[in-house]
Design an enzyme around this catalytic site. Structure first.
Site, PDB file in Angstrom:
ATOM      1  N   ASP A  13      24.618  59.924  22.949  1.00  0.00           N
ATOM      2  CA  ASP A  13      25.930  60.420  23.364  1.00  0.00           C
ATOM      3  C   ASP A  13      26.945  59.291  23.256  1.00  0.00           C
ATOM      4  OD1 ASP A  13      27.387  62.724  24.811  1.00  0.00           O
ATOM      5  OD2 ASP A  13      27.935  60.955  25.975  1.00  0.00           O
ATOM      6  N   ILE A  14      28.067  59.565  22.600  1.00  0.00           N
ATOM      7  CA  ILE A  14      29.132  58.568  22.471  1.00  0.00           C
ATOM      8  C   ILE A  14      29.808  58.415  23.825  1.00  0.00           C
ATOM      9  CG2 ILE A  14      31.285  57.940  21.319  1.00  0.00           C
ATOM     10  CD1 ILE A  14      30.358  59.709  18.940  1.00  0.00           C
ATOM     11  N   GLU A  56      29.829  65.420  21.100  1.00  0.00           N
ATOM     12  CA  GLU A  56      29.749  64.005  20.741  1.00  0.00           C
ATOM     13  C   GLU A  56      28.319  63.497  20.890  1.00  0.00           C
ATOM     14  OE1 GLU A  56      30.818  64.057  25.123  1.00  0.00           O
ATOM     15  OE2 GLU A  56      31.559  65.128  23.392  1.00  0.00           O
TER      16      GLU A  56
END
Length: 141
Positions: A13-14, A56
């Site tokens: 996950d960004i 994301e």
């Protein structure tokens, strides 16, 4: 997994992606997504499967990879992604692109794919809770 070979799942996950979109615009967010995808694809093995998993988030399936190999690949991804030039400025507190990565390994962590996804996802949330820009491993129960 049916054959009892190792299979590692990474959920990536960004970190602070909503803040990136809100402060720097969706074009910058889209560029970051493309670059993260490219870095992931470049840094995994030919037999690995990479996919965008959510807004994301990305998932990487690592066949025949135990916890040690999965951890090495996760760390290589974390370091490589942090080299992406974000062109961030201002007072947002964001200085570079970072990711939080959850790692789960089958068949040890769980015997079905839904359980493996859940374990990797929970490990990713633990990485976020522990401060972001890190890797967290599923607890074996």
């Amino acid at each position: 997994m049916r054959q009892k070979h190792f299979l590692t799942l990474l959920i990536i996950d960004i970190d602070d992606f909503k803040k990136i979109n809100d402060c720097y615009g969706h074009q910058q967010g889209d560029r970051i997504l493309r670059e993260v995808a490219d870095v992931i694809q470049f840094n995994v093995r030919e037999i690995d499967v990479c996919a965008r998993y959510g807004g994301e988030e990305f998932a990487v399936v690592l066949p025949y990879a135990d916890r040690r190999i999965g951890g090495m690949i996760a760390e290589r991804l974390r370091k490589s992604i942090s080299q992406i030039k974000g062109n961030f400025h201002g007072t947002t507190g964001i200085t570079k692109v970072t990711v939080s990565i959850g790692v789960a390994v089958g068949p040890h962590d769980i015997l079905d794919i839904h359980g493996l996804i859940h374990k990797a996802d929970m490990a990713m949330y633990q990485a976020k809770k522990d401060g972001k820009n890190r890797i967290s491993y599923s607890n074996v129960h």
